[in-house]
Design an enzyme around this catalytic site. Structure first.
Site, PDB file in Angstrom:
ATOM      1  N   LEU A 312       0.853  -1.194   0.000  1.00  0.00           N
ATOM      2  CA  LEU A 312       0.000   0.000   0.000  1.00  0.00           C
ATOM      3  C   LEU A 312       0.882   1.235   0.000  1.00  0.00           C
ATOM      4  CD1 LEU A 312      -2.474  -1.244   2.753  1.00  0.00           C
ATOM      5  CD2 LEU A 312      -2.976  -1.091   0.310  1.00  0.00           C
ATOM      6  N   THR A 313       0.941   1.923  -1.121  1.00  0.00           N
ATOM      7  CA  THR A 313       1.774   3.115  -1.198  1.00  0.00           C
ATOM      8  C   THR A 313       1.232   4.188  -0.269  1.00  0.00           C
ATOM      9  OG1 THR A 313       2.398   2.624  -3.464  1.00  0.00           O
ATOM     10  CG2 THR A 313       2.661   4.889  -2.739  1.00  0.00           C
ATOM     11  N   CYS A 418      -0.552  -1.716 -10.917  1.00  0.00           N
ATOM     12  CA  CYS A 418      -0.799  -0.315 -10.587  1.00  0.00           C
ATOM     13  C   CYS A 418      -1.495   0.382 -11.761  1.00  0.00           C
ATOM     14  CB  CYS A 418       0.503   0.398 -10.246  1.00  0.00           C
ATOM     15  SG  CYS A 418       0.264   2.145  -9.850  1.00  0.00           S
ATOM     16  N   GLY A 558      -8.992  -8.356  -3.539  1.00  0.00           N
ATOM     17  CA  GLY A 558     -10.100  -7.494  -3.928  1.00  0.00           C
ATOM     18  C   GLY A 558     -11.300  -7.596  -3.022  1.00  0.00           C
ATOM     19  N   ASP A 559     -11.605  -6.508  -2.301  1.00  0.00           N
ATOM     20  CA  ASP A 559     -12.855  -6.343  -1.541  1.00  0.00           C
ATOM     21  C   ASP A 559     -12.996  -7.263  -0.334  1.00  0.00           C
ATOM     22  OD1 ASP A 559     -13.413  -4.542  -3.495  1.00  0.00           O
ATOM     23  OD2 ASP A 559     -14.990  -5.710  -4.470  1.00  0.00           O
TER      24      ASP A 559
END
Length: 714
Positions: A312-313, A418, A558-559
């Site tokens: 996580l940037t 990304c 995802g989610d």
């Protein structure tokens, strides 16, 4: 009480909140097990669940305020590559808007009005070190003048005791610490003068000794020395393996180009006779052999008991990862680092490789891991690095220097997911999804130069919604493409693949496609177990060149927002493990829920205690001086911009909660719960001030959405 979770102005309690009481003086709410659906106690029947709307119980709903609230979904890309998005120059002569995203963010600078000379920072008042600049020095030399006139007053948070000194028995900020009064005394010298001196606690220092053998005194690993970074910047650190392999890739690319232009590829692709096969083998012999074979890699294990925190940037910084590991995350990744700045010795990029010693310890695995051939849990670790790049020479050089300078890495992961425009236009990130041959070369080269560190890759379903290509890409990465068959160099050697169930075009809109992830998991299982049944048997890889004894691991992403989601993905999608991103940002105790197998209804005071821990860990990482506290505050606010989206489980009519559901206006069960659910930047500042004190006059915070921007007034 009036107000909403999105727009609230309440008085900040002055008592120490994380001690077991919340803002109403009530004890924390208990952790309870809740099942779907939660019934409406008043009506005896729950209203139907509306798609896309968080099902909040009627007693917690309030009227919509007059002033509208900015959307928060626009910040979701920030979890992928915010820092690199900010680099893009968006000034094109257009009139500035007051809505939308802040794409060129600045955060001001928190610093003393006049800095203390480095020769005085750790020295007693009357015996400072000699300043090499003498009278020409632009910093303050008189300690008492500095403390009285140039440094802000000490903070009274944390009971006035420096969190760094409390944890380690020594504060690296010295006299610049905002809690310096807690670790300094005024002693009387032999000549009767009063001298200010710093004190250390030897007992605390002994207890704070690092657990991990190669960890630094501050408990971090993968700390690169200034000399190594200078050598990289001056191009004085060679990368012989990467250079040799890159040259080989360049040479074979030219040889293959001649082959394809010669019209032989159609004949060699389907050899019907023994003579055709013999000619194909002769053709293979004409190509230059690779300069060396990949080193044997550490074996990996991914399982249901190893949930992973996604790269996580900005938000995936060391203090946040440390908090998540404490709450049960078994695998973590660095923020995405760019290959070119790494090989140029860029300090901020190398700082991303630092990890806490708890991340260097082995993950907790079940007995199932023992069935993985040659897997040794004692040699495993939690932390891996993620890099991005658009040229195979660059990513290979970055991989080689990472392998030599930061050996405490579980994996080196290549980012191919990304979606940010800046990286996409440069040909890195998700752009590599449309360049399978180039991507295969990158991964093969990284695998060749990474020594014992396995190579993994994170991808999306594709670049566009209507043309997913991840499954074709996965098959190529596991078996090797046609070029690899011609060169007889085997598959790329990728040890694990993570698939985010969205396309680049989709970004974070709509739900992740777990049906596609499930289909991909089934494909990978077939490729792992029955590679001899692949139609093109010529491309069947040699077992000695396959990772993990022939098994490529597969993670879905995802989610994932609850233990129900996690268990469903493991059971029905058949993934080996699940990588959690935004779900962990919104509620980092998601890893606790996964371990416990139940919902945990965290009270406001429990959640505030996590904020306190982040503040402590932030000061241990960046320092307890004015600058370090400013950095800690900035990243705390970045996290709170996600954490404010959490709607407590006890307020919901239906479970499981869904990460993309948008809540109507609501109030919490007490003032603090409402405050923590506010989307108003002023409330984030109030929460930060509970632990970090008032913001510096030059502090500036710009969230991803312009309507939430904050700038202090001097």
């Amino acid at each position: 009480m009036e107000g909403t979770a999105q727009n609230l102005d309440v008085e900040v309690p002055k008592q120490d909140l994380p001690n077991g009481t919340d803002s109403t003086g009530e004890p924390p709410l208990k952790k309870v097990r809740l099942e779907e659906p939660a019934s409406d106690q008043q009506n005896g029947q729950a209203p139907p669940r509306l798609k896309g709307v968080a099902p909040i119980k009627a007693e917690f709903l309030i009227p919509k305020p007059k002033q509208g609230q900015a959307a928060v979904s626009s910040t979701d890309d920030a979890a992928e590559a915010a820092a690199y998005k900010d680099r893009e120059d968006e000034k094109k002569g257009k009139k500035k808007k007051t809505t939308g995203q802040n794409k060129n963010r600045t955060f001001g600078r928190s610093q003393d009005s006049k800095g203390l000379c480095a020769s005085r920072v750790y020295s007693p008042e009357f015996s400072p070190a000699e300043c090499p600049f003498g009278d020409k020095c632009r910093f303050e030399h008189d300690l008492r003048t500095y403390l009285k006139e140039h440094k802000r007053e000490d903070l009274n948070t944390f009971n006035g005791v420096c969190p760094v000194w409390s944890a380690r028995g020594k504060c690296d900020a010295g006299w610049k610490c905002r809690f310096v009064g807690s670790h300094s005394i005024e002693r009387v010298t032999e000549d009767g003068r009063k001298e200010l001196v710093l004190v250390e606690d030897e007992e605390r220092r002994k207890k704070a000794q690092p657990v991990f053998p190669s960890a630094a005194e501050d408990g971090t690993v993968n700390t690169t020395s200034p000399a190594d970074k200078i050598a990289l910047a001056k191009r004085q650190r060679p990368t012989p393996r990467a250079d040799a392999y890159s040259d080989w890739l360049d040479l074979t690319s030219k040889e293959l180009e001649k082959y394809f232009h010669g019209g032989q590829q159609n004949k060699d692709a389907h050899p019907d006779t023994a003579q055709d096969k013999e000619e194909k083998e002769e053709n293979r012999a004409t190509y230059t052999e690779a300069p060396f074979m990949p080193s044997e890699k550490r074996r990996l294990y991914f399982g249901p008991e190893t949930p992973a925190l996604a790269p996580l940037t900005t938000q995936g910084n060391l203090p946040f990862r440390r908090l998540c590991v404490e709450l049960g995350a078994q695998l973590t990744y660095s923020e995405m680092a760019l290959s070119m700045p790494l090989i140029q010795g860029h300090k901020p990029e190398w700082a991303l490789m630092r990890a806490h010693e708890t991340e260097a310890l082995p993950p907790t695995v079940s007995a199932r891991a023992s069935v993985v051939q040659d897997y040794d849990n004692s040699k495993d670790m939690k932390f891996g690095a993620q890099i991005a790049g658009n040229k195979y020479r660059w990513v290979m050089k970055a991989t080689e220097v990472l392998s030599s300078l930061t050996p405490n890495l579980r994996v080196i992961d290549l980012n191919c997911g990304c979606p940010i425009d800046l990286l996409y236009r440069e040909g890195s990130g998700s752009a590599l999804l449309d360049a399978p041959s180039k991507l295969e070369k990158m991964l093969r080269g990284m695998n060749a130069v990474s020594e014992q560190i396995p190579i993994t890759v994170k991808i999306r379903t594709g670049t566009r919604d209507n043309t997913p290509n991840a499954q074709k890409l996965v098959e190529r990465l596991i078996l090797g493409g046609h070029e690899a068959s011609m060169l007889n160099c085997g598959p790329s050697g990728v040890a694990a693949i993570t698939l985010h169930g969205r396309s680049r075009q989709q970004r974070y809109t709509r739900e992740a496609n777990w049906e596609y992830i499930s289909e991909t998991a089934a494909l990978i299982k077939r490729l792992n177990e029955k590679s001899d049944e692949v139609t093109d048997t010529i491309r069947e890889p040699e077992e000695r060149m396959r990772p993990n004894g022939g098994k490529t691991w597969f993670l879905g992403n995802g989610d994932c927002y609850s233990h129900v989601d996690y268990e469903d993905h493991i059971k029905n999608a058949k993934v080996d493990s699940v990588m959690v991103g935004r779900g962990a940002l919104i509620k980092p105790w998601l890893f606790e829920e996964i371990q416990a197998g139940q919902y945990l209804d965290k009270s406001a005071s429990e959640r505030l205690a996590y904020v306190e821990k982040f503040a402590r860990y932030g000061m241990e990482t960046w320092g307890s001086d004015e600058y370090g506290i400013g950095i800690t505050r900035r990243f705390l606010l970045e996290w709170l911009s996600f954490a404010c989206r959490y709607v407590p489980i006890g307020l919901l009519e239906y479970l499981p909660p869904k990460i993309n559901d948008r809540p109507p206006y609501w109030r919490g069960r007490n003032d603090m719960e409402t405050l923590m659910g506010s989307h108003d930047y002023r409330d984030w500042i109030k929460i930060s001030e509970m632990f970090l004190g008032p913001a510096h006059k030059d502090f500036k915070f710009e969230p991803k959405h312009k309507s939430n921007s904050y700038d202090t007034e001097g």
